[in-house]
Write a protein that holds these residues in place. Structure first.
Motif, PDB file in Angstrom:
ATOM      1  N   PHE A  10      -2.544 -20.962  -2.354  1.00 39.00           N
ATOM      2  CA  PHE A  10      -3.347 -20.707  -1.761  1.00 39.00           C
ATOM      3  C   PHE A  10      -3.910 -21.563  -2.772  1.00 39.00           C
ATOM      4  N   ASN A  11      -4.102 -22.478  -3.527  1.00 37.66           N
ATOM      5  CA  ASN A  11      -5.449 -23.039  -4.782  1.00 37.66           C
ATOM      6  C   ASN A  11      -6.544 -24.122  -3.939  1.00 37.66           C
ATOM      7  N   ASP A  12      -7.028 -23.798  -3.482  1.00 42.62           N
ATOM      8  CA  ASP A  12      -8.500 -24.317  -2.640  1.00 42.62           C
ATOM      9  C   ASP A  12      -9.092 -25.211  -3.573  1.00 42.62           C
ATOM     10  N   TYR A  13      -9.521 -25.903  -2.865  1.00 44.09           N
ATOM     11  CA  TYR A  13     -10.560 -27.240  -4.092  1.00 44.09           C
ATOM     12  C   TYR A  13     -11.057 -27.696  -3.767  1.00 44.09           C
ATOM     13  N   PHE A  14     -12.195 -28.654  -4.810  1.00 42.28           N
ATOM     14  CA  PHE A  14     -13.232 -28.598  -4.346  1.00 42.28           C
ATOM     15  C   PHE A  14     -14.062 -30.241  -4.812  1.00 42.28           C
ATOM     16  N   ARG A  15     -14.573 -30.846  -5.099  1.00 46.40           N
ATOM     17  CA  ARG A  15     -15.063 -32.527  -5.743  1.00 46.40           C
ATOM     18  C   ARG A  15     -16.403 -32.588  -5.378  1.00 46.40           C
ATOM     19  N   ALA A  30     -14.254 -31.866 -10.209  1.00 42.30           N
ATOM     20  CA  ALA A  30     -13.494 -31.592  -9.318  1.00 42.30           C
ATOM     21  C   ALA A  30     -13.012 -30.306  -9.549  1.00 42.30           C
ATOM     22  N   ASN A  31     -12.406 -29.519  -9.593  1.00 44.81           N
ATOM     23  CA  ASN A  31     -11.556 -28.149  -9.811  1.00 44.81           C
ATOM     24  C   ASN A  31     -10.734 -27.696  -8.176  1.00 44.81           C
ATOM     25  N   LYS A  59     -34.815 -46.567 -13.783  1.00 47.84           N
ATOM     26  CA  LYS A  59     -35.839 -45.710 -13.804  1.00 47.84           C
ATOM     27  C   LYS A  59     -37.240 -46.304 -12.943  1.00 47.84           C
ATOM     28  N   THR A  60     -36.665 -47.598 -12.842  1.00 51.07           N
ATOM     29  CA  THR A  60     -37.464 -48.369 -11.126  1.00 51.07           C
ATOM     30  C   THR A  60     -37.123 -47.915 -10.428  1.00 51.07           C
ATOM     31  N   GLY A  61     -36.437 -47.117 -10.207  1.00 52.70           N
ATOM     32  CA  GLY A  61     -36.184 -46.908  -8.684  1.00 52.70           C
ATOM     33  C   GLY A  61     -34.132 -46.788  -7.864  1.00 52.70           C
ATOM     34  N   ASP A  62     -33.831 -45.605  -7.755  1.00 55.18           N
ATOM     35  CA  ASP A  62     -32.780 -46.091  -7.322  1.00 55.18           C
ATOM     36  C   ASP A  62     -32.030 -45.758  -6.107  1.00 55.18           C
ATOM     37  N   THR A  63     -30.597 -46.337  -5.464  1.00 53.54           N
ATOM     38  CA  THR A  63     -29.632 -45.099  -4.638  1.00 53.54           C
ATOM     39  C   THR A  63     -28.663 -44.938  -5.407  1.00 53.54           C
ATOM     40  N   ILE A  64     -28.705 -43.328  -4.347  1.00 51.62           N
ATOM     41  CA  ILE A  64     -27.481 -42.449  -5.605  1.00 51.62           C
ATOM     42  C   ILE A  64     -26.703 -42.738  -4.090  1.00 51.62           C
ATOM     43  N   GLN A  65     -26.075 -42.496  -4.211  1.00 52.96           N
ATOM     44  CA  GLN A  65     -24.661 -41.950  -3.196  1.00 52.96           C
ATOM     45  C   GLN A  65     -23.742 -40.648  -3.925  1.00 52.96           C
ATOM     46  N   VAL A  66     -23.767 -39.893  -2.719  1.00 56.47           N
ATOM     47  CA  VAL A  66     -22.714 -37.982  -3.185  1.00 56.47           C
ATOM     48  C   VAL A  66     -21.994 -37.944  -2.529  1.00 56.47           C
ATOM     49  N   ASP A  67     -20.560 -38.059  -2.682  1.00 59.78           N
ATOM     50  CA  ASP A  67     -19.582 -37.883  -2.011  1.00 59.78           C
ATOM     51  C   ASP A  67     -18.856 -36.180  -2.160  1.00 59.78           C
ATOM     52  N   LEU A  68     -18.755 -35.401  -1.543  1.00 53.02           N
ATOM     53  CA  LEU A  68     -18.234 -34.065  -1.440  1.00 53.02           C
ATOM     54  C   LEU A  68     -17.305 -34.116   0.008  1.00 53.02           C
ATOM     55  N   GLY A  69     -16.149 -32.751  -1.667  1.00 57.13           N
ATOM     56  CA  GLY A  69     -14.759 -32.623  -0.029  1.00 57.13           C
ATOM     57  C   GLY A  69     -14.564 -30.981  -1.207  1.00 57.13           C
ATOM     58  N   VAL A  70     -13.968 -30.707   0.066  1.00 54.67           N
ATOM     59  CA  VAL A  70     -13.008 -29.032  -0.093  1.00 54.67           C
ATOM     60  C   VAL A  70     -12.266 -29.430   1.047  1.00 54.67           C
ATOM     61  N   ALA A  71     -11.646 -27.804   0.374  1.00 57.02           N
ATOM     62  CA  ALA A  71      -9.973 -28.601   0.565  1.00 57.02           C
ATOM     63  C   ALA A  71      -9.512 -27.292   1.099  1.00 57.02           C
ATOM     64  N   ASN A  72      -9.154 -26.820   2.456  1.00 60.80           N
ATOM     65  CA  ASN A  72      -7.646 -25.289   1.972  1.00 60.80           C
ATOM     66  C   ASN A  72      -7.025 -25.735   1.991  1.00 60.80           C
ATOM     67  N   VAL A  73      -5.438 -24.938   1.209  1.00 56.26           N
ATOM     68  CA  VAL A  73      -4.392 -26.085   0.566  1.00 56.26           C
ATOM     69  C   VAL A  73      -3.540 -24.951   1.046  1.00 56.26           C
ATOM     70  N   ALA A  74      -2.433 -25.278   1.360  1.00 55.13           N
ATOM     71  CA  ALA A  74      -0.762 -23.831   1.927  1.00 55.13           C
ATOM     72  C   ALA A  74      -1.373 -23.371   3.360  1.00 55.13           C
ATOM     73  N   SER A  80     -12.926 -22.269   2.538  1.00 52.96           N
ATOM     74  CA  SER A  80     -13.851 -22.734   1.250  1.00 52.96           C
ATOM     75  C   SER A  80     -15.101 -23.536   1.504  1.00 52.96           C
ATOM     76  N   GLN A  81     -15.497 -23.297   1.299  1.00 55.68           N
ATOM     77  CA  GLN A  81     -17.156 -24.182   1.515  1.00 55.68           C
ATOM     78  C   GLN A  81     -17.622 -25.015   0.252  1.00 55.68           C
ATOM     79  N   VAL A  82     -18.173 -25.904   0.135  1.00 57.66           N
ATOM     80  CA  VAL A  82     -19.807 -26.516  -1.194  1.00 57.66           C
ATOM     81  C   VAL A  82     -20.565 -26.876  -0.436  1.00 57.66           C
ATOM     82  N   VAL A  83     -21.435 -26.033  -1.099  1.00 57.92           N
ATOM     83  CA  VAL A  83     -22.670 -25.512  -0.888  1.00 57.92           C
ATOM     84  C   VAL A  83     -23.722 -26.937  -1.660  1.00 57.92           C
ATOM     85  N   VAL A  84     -24.299 -27.357  -1.676  1.00 53.47           N
ATOM     86  CA  VAL A  84     -25.780 -28.480  -2.217  1.00 53.47           C
ATOM     87  C   VAL A  84     -26.753 -27.903  -1.309  1.00 53.47           C
TER      88      VAL A  84
END
Length: 363
Positions: A10-15, A30-31, A59-74, A80-84
């Motif tokens: 039951f090795n839940d994981y996140f990324r 990821a772990n 430094k002149t300005g940027d757009t950042i994409q954040v991708d999150l994932g979390v999963a129960n296993v088995a 499980s949760q990932v909190v930003v």
């Protein structure tokens, strides 16, 4: 929640991944429960401590994409949760720079803190590099300096980097770079060895050049010129004639200086010059240079070229070079001599007679 389940299937994981649209960079982590290790969790709450992921941005300005994932296993239990919790833009505040120190030797590191007092502690690392940028770093840092949080805005330093830390560089080095962050880099061109018009660069090995460069760094000296290397008998006659007619001294003084410099075979060549120029003025000597040098060349061959000067030795056996002493000042000249003398087969201080340091290095 690892209590009772750690080490099981039951090795839940996140990324989590970050991507920068303008800067083009990315960062990710990821772990899993088992991968993190039981010690990363608080047993009472089942949570980990906060984990930080950082991404350099434009430094002149940027757009950042954040991708999150979390999963129960088995199973579908104990979700499980990932909190930003917080996303923060941190501005790089430290700009480092490097300069050669031709008084105390080695290099000086300076840095400027801008945009107010330093908000976060930082480290400036100095690397060998094959170019002036962050991506050009080679190996591990040769020097590191910690800058504590709260350091006041403005210029700081110099912090001296001792010359003995700047030897044995990896192949391909062209610069040293001081790095506070990927976007805050101070570059300094590595020391250079030049060759004069009468020096044969092919007669000097890479190992010899490395010894000279290490000694230049120890002295904080940016450059030096090799004025003479391996010589033919004709070239040896030219060099001796040039020294004997040096306009800075009377010809008689030059003769005395050269007789003091050479052993018996070389003295025989100097005496040939004296015989050939008997009763001549300097102007007459220069006007008859070709005849006088031909007689000197013949005497060099009679004595055996290598017996007259080590400059006539086989460069595959011994590298012989004269280094222009005029590049050094009264302070860093001794630093250079102290650094190079233990690493060469023979060292002669010829500043008084030829304005050079003479080195011989067995290959």
């Amino acid at each position: 929640m690892p209590g009772g389940w750690f080490g099981s299937e039951f090795n839940d994981y996140f990324r989590v991944s970050l991507r920068s649209q303008q800067g083009g960079g990315s960062a990710a982590e990821a772990n899993s429960m088992n991968g993190l290790g039981l010690g990363q969790f608080d047993y009472g709450s089942g949570t980990t401590g906060w984990r930080e992921l950082t991404l350099p941005v434009d430094k002149t300005g940027d757009t950042i994409q954040v991708d999150l994932g979390v999963a129960n296993v088995a199973d579908d239990l104990f979700d499980s949760q990932v909190v930003v919790d917080f996303v923060e833009e941190v501005r790089d505040q430290i700009q480092p720079s490097l300069t050669w120190n031709n008084t105390a030797g080695g290099m000086d590191l300076r840095y400027t803190v801008d945009n107010g007092d330093l908000k976060q502690a930082a480290t400036i690392d100095v690397y060998w590099a094959n170019g002036p940028g962050h991506a050009n770093r080679l190996g591990t840092p040769v020097f590191s300096h910690s800058v504590p949080a709260g350091t006041t805005a403005g210029q700081h330093g110099p912090i001296r980097i001792a010359g003995n830390l700047l030897a044995d560089n990896p192949a391909g080095v062209t610069h040293l770079v001081a790095v506070a962050s990927p976007s805050r880099v101070g570059a300094l061109a590595d020391v250079q060895v030049a060759f004069g018009a009468n020096a044969n660069a092919t007669a000097v090995s890479a190992a010899t050049i490395d010894i000279v460069k290490d000694s230049l760094r120890a002295a904080g000296q940016r450059t030096v010129t090799i004025t003479s290397t391996a010589r033919t008998p004709a070239d040896q006659a030219r060099a001796m004639f040039q020294n004997l007619t040096n306009a800075a001294n009377p010809v008689s003084v030059n003769v005395a200086n050269q007789l003091a410099l050479y052993a018996a075979p070389g003295d025989a060549v100097v005496n040939t010059f004296v015989q050939q120029t008997q009763g001549m003025t300097r102007a007459q000597i220069l006007a008859n240079a070709a005849t006088i040098r031909a007689a000197m060349e013949q005497e060099i061959n009679n004595q055996g070229p290598q017996n007259v000067s080590r400059h006539c030795a086989d460069p595959a056996v011994v590298n012989v070079a004269d280094l222009g002493a005029g590049a050094f000042n009264a302070t860093n000249g001794p630093l250079f001599v102290n650094a190079i003398r233990p690493r060469v087969t023979r060292f002669l201080d010829e500043r008084a007679t030829n304005n050079c340091y003479h080195i011989e290095i067995t290959q």
